[in-house]
Design a protein around this motif. Structure first.
Motif, PDB file in Angstrom:
ATOM      1  N   ALA A  77       9.038   2.671 -27.645  1.00 30.92           N
ATOM      2  CA  ALA A  77       9.949   2.125 -26.638  1.00 30.92           C
ATOM      3  C   ALA A  77      11.044   1.288 -27.302  1.00 30.92           C
ATOM      4  CB  ALA A  77       9.173   1.264 -25.653  1.00 30.92           C
ATOM      5  N   ALA A  78      12.150   1.137 -26.600  1.00 34.12           N
ATOM      6  CA  ALA A  78      13.246   0.297 -27.097  1.00 34.12           C
ATOM      7  C   ALA A  78      12.989  -1.147 -26.675  1.00 34.12           C
ATOM      8  CB  ALA A  78      14.574   0.801 -26.552  1.00 34.12           C
ATOM      9  N   ARG A  79      11.911  -1.718 -27.215  1.00 34.51           N
ATOM     10  CA  ARG A  79      11.505  -3.074 -26.851  1.00 34.51           C
ATOM     11  C   ARG A  79      11.516  -3.915 -28.130  1.00 34.51           C
ATOM     12  NH1 ARG A  79       6.344  -2.028 -25.208  1.00 34.51           N
ATOM     13  NH2 ARG A  79       7.208  -1.365 -23.212  1.00 34.51           N
ATOM     14  N   SER A  80      12.060  -5.109 -28.045  1.00 32.00           N
ATOM     15  CA  SER A  80      12.205  -5.939 -29.248  1.00 32.00           C
ATOM     16  C   SER A  80      10.867  -6.453 -29.763  1.00 32.00           C
ATOM     17  CB  SER A  80      13.122  -7.127 -28.944  1.00 32.00           C
ATOM     18  OG  SER A  80      14.438  -6.681 -28.681  1.00 32.00           O
ATOM     19  N   TYR A  81      10.791  -6.635 -31.069  1.00 35.74           N
ATOM     20  CA  TYR A  81       9.618  -7.235 -31.730  1.00 35.74           C
ATOM     21  C   TYR A  81      10.092  -7.944 -32.987  1.00 35.74           C
ATOM     22  CZ  TYR A  81       9.977  -2.959 -34.561  1.00 35.74           C
ATOM     23  OH  TYR A  81      10.448  -1.951 -35.372  1.00 35.74           O
ATOM     24  N   PHE A  82       9.206  -8.788 -33.518  1.00 34.87           N
ATOM     25  CA  PHE A  82       9.555  -9.545 -34.719  1.00 34.87           C
ATOM     26  C   PHE A  82       9.185  -8.757 -35.980  1.00 34.87           C
ATOM     27  CE2 PHE A  82       9.139 -13.177 -31.748  1.00 34.87           C
ATOM     28  CZ  PHE A  82      10.289 -13.894 -32.067  1.00 34.87           C
ATOM     29  N   VAL A  83       9.981  -8.939 -37.012  1.00 35.44           N
ATOM     30  CA  VAL A  83       9.718  -8.387 -38.340  1.00 35.44           C
ATOM     31  C   VAL A  83       9.876  -9.547 -39.326  1.00 35.44           C
ATOM     32  CG1 VAL A  83      10.582  -6.817 -40.130  1.00 35.44           C
ATOM     33  CG2 VAL A  83      10.573  -6.092 -37.718  1.00 35.44           C
ATOM     34  N   VAL A  84       8.827  -9.820 -40.095  1.00 38.80           N
ATOM     35  CA  VAL A  84       8.880 -10.925 -41.056  1.00 38.80           C
ATOM     36  C   VAL A  84       8.566 -10.399 -42.443  1.00 38.80           C
ATOM     37  CG1 VAL A  84       7.937 -13.177 -41.705  1.00 38.80           C
ATOM     38  CG2 VAL A  84       8.199 -12.586 -39.283  1.00 38.80           C
ATOM     39  N   VAL A  85       9.451 -10.652 -43.373  1.00 42.24           N
ATOM     40  CA  VAL A  85       9.305 -10.157 -44.740  1.00 42.24           C
ATOM     41  C   VAL A  85       9.569 -11.290 -45.728  1.00 42.24           C
ATOM     42  CG1 VAL A  85       9.889  -7.734 -44.266  1.00 42.24           C
ATOM     43  CG2 VAL A  85      11.719  -9.401 -44.639  1.00 42.24           C
ATOM     44  N   ALA A  86       9.278 -11.005 -46.978  1.00 41.89           N
ATOM     45  CA  ALA A  86       9.545 -11.995 -48.022  1.00 41.89           C
ATOM     46  C   ALA A  86       9.729 -11.282 -49.348  1.00 41.89           C
ATOM     47  CB  ALA A  86       8.393 -12.997 -48.129  1.00 41.89           C
ATOM     48  N   ALA A 131       4.267  -7.662 -32.021  1.00 42.98           N
ATOM     49  CA  ALA A 131       4.839  -7.284 -30.723  1.00 42.98           C
ATOM     50  C   ALA A 131       4.880  -8.503 -29.812  1.00 42.98           C
ATOM     51  CB  ALA A 131       3.993  -6.181 -30.091  1.00 42.98           C
ATOM     52  N   VAL A 132       5.793  -8.482 -28.868  1.00 40.84           N
ATOM     53  CA  VAL A 132       5.857  -9.526 -27.841  1.00 40.84           C
ATOM     54  C   VAL A 132       6.084  -8.861 -26.487  1.00 40.84           C
ATOM     55  CG1 VAL A 132       6.597 -11.456 -29.307  1.00 40.84           C
ATOM     56  CG2 VAL A 132       8.305  -9.865 -28.401  1.00 40.84           C
ATOM     57  N   ASP A 133       5.895  -9.631 -25.445  1.00 44.20           N
ATOM     58  CA  ASP A 133       6.197  -9.228 -24.050  1.00 44.20           C
ATOM     59  C   ASP A 133       5.200  -8.224 -23.452  1.00 44.20           C
ATOM     60  OD1 ASP A 133       8.408 -10.886 -23.969  1.00 44.20           O
ATOM     61  OD2 ASP A 133       9.786  -9.318 -24.624  1.00 44.20           O
ATOM     62  N   GLU A 134       4.961  -7.098 -24.143  1.00 45.92           N
ATOM     63  CA  GLU A 134       4.100  -6.062 -23.559  1.00 45.92           C
ATOM     64  C   GLU A 134       3.310  -5.365 -24.653  1.00 45.92           C
ATOM     65  OE1 GLU A 134       5.845  -3.286 -20.697  1.00 45.92           O
ATOM     66  OE2 GLU A 134       7.633  -4.547 -20.649  1.00 45.92           O
ATOM     67  N   VAL A 135       2.267  -4.673 -24.266  1.00 45.89           N
ATOM     68  CA  VAL A 135       1.561  -3.794 -25.205  1.00 45.89           C
ATOM     69  C   VAL A 135       2.571  -2.783 -25.734  1.00 45.89           C
ATOM     70  CG1 VAL A 135      -0.264  -2.081 -25.467  1.00 45.89           C
ATOM     71  CG2 VAL A 135      -0.649  -4.103 -24.030  1.00 45.89           C
ATOM     72  N   SER A 136       2.603  -2.612 -27.048  1.00 45.96           N
ATOM     73  CA  SER A 136       3.669  -1.819 -27.674  1.00 45.96           C
ATOM     74  C   SER A 136       3.069  -0.824 -28.659  1.00 45.96           C
ATOM     75  CB  SER A 136       4.643  -2.739 -28.414  1.00 45.96           C
ATOM     76  OG  SER A 136       5.243  -3.666 -27.510  1.00 45.96           O
TER      77      SER A 136
END
Lengths: 184, 184
Positions: free
Chosen positions: A108-117, A151-156
């Motif tokens: 889905a076109a639903r936003s989520y976080f991506v954390v890298v280092a 993921a945030v907001d909904e099951v993704s």
């Protein structure tokens, strides 16, 4: 370099009672350029594309550098179903896969976080946080530090293309004083 | 074996004026068992699955046999955006990829047609038609005859995992008297 990753974007959070509960990590919108040191953003904008099948289908071609063959590995396709995190999202640990890339492609076109280092002598360096916009996936290059799926907001649901096969393909680094994420 | 594929499910279509416009190919609901001679159905039901990431994510593991390394090939990930076909869908040609498998993974749980055939001496044998139910993808085994993508109802996006690299990886077989598809 301490084991705690403290990027410039981290600032203390003042809780309701004014206590310093966690530092804050400010996420930026995910872009190809900003993510380039860590892998590829999988998106349609800017992709090589052409019509196929007598013009009935458009092919957005070769969107990620799949790198799964080290030490007898093979590419595998899985689906990850992620529960949404409560916000503010508190980070836990960073991980990396020494033997293969790992692509996450959202259904889905639903936003989520991506954390890298970046790597800093065998441990994660300063964390960088991104937040996706529209339909965007990521492919982590082999041996790139990243946080597990956020993921945030909904099951993704995400299609995941990574490496199958024998060998030690996981390193984890718990974050001693993990920051909380803030959306752009 | 004639070059025209005539499976038992094909029957003449009587048009409005009673003319025989095309034969009909009756599609069946797509199932793992029925599709097994041609590749894998990519679906969650029956998949090996387990929790990861401290229980926040469920992994449905290794859903297709990706086979893209022949003759120096590599796995590539693309997105196909298919225009919906008008119904009844009239078939055009069959194709196969001698050097690699090809997986189609829909972004949406929207039904589409899948048409395959066994090989019959270097040409497609009797056609078999399927119609997906819920969220189902397919992975065509290397060198399996199949019809190009057949979306219906709406513009439909698919993640495609197939082979990149040099070499002759496409054979086509035009259907001399192509049947029309009927939903289950």
């Amino acid at each position: 370099m301490s084991s705690r990753a403290v990027p410039p974007a981290v600032a203390p959070i003042a809780g309701a009672a004014g206590n310093l509960a966690a530092s804050l990590l400010q996420a930026r919108p995910l872009t190809k350029d900003a993510f380039a040191p860590f892998g590829q953003v999988i998106e349609l904008e800017g992709a090589r594309q052409f019509d196929i099948n007598d013009g009935t289908t458009r092919r957005f071609h070769d969107l990620a550098k799949i790198d799964t063959l080290a030490d007898g590995g093979r590419p595998i396709v899985s689906l990850f179903r992620a529960q949404p995190r409560a916000e503010p999202v508190r980070l836990a640990l960073m991980e990396r896969h020494p033997l293969g890339s790992q692509a996450f492609i959202p259904l889905a076109a639903r936003s989520y976080f991506v954390v890298v280092a970046p790597d800093a002598g065998g441990r994660p360096g300063p964390l960088q946080a991104f937040f996706t916009t529209g339909w965007q996936g990521v492919n982590y290059d082999r041996n790139t530090w990243h946080h597990p799926l956020l993921a945030v907001d909904e099951v993704s649901d995400f299609i995941v293309v990574d490496r199958g096969g024998e060998g030690h393909n996981l390193e984890e680094w718990p974050l001693a004083d993990p920051p909380a994420l803030r959306r752009p």
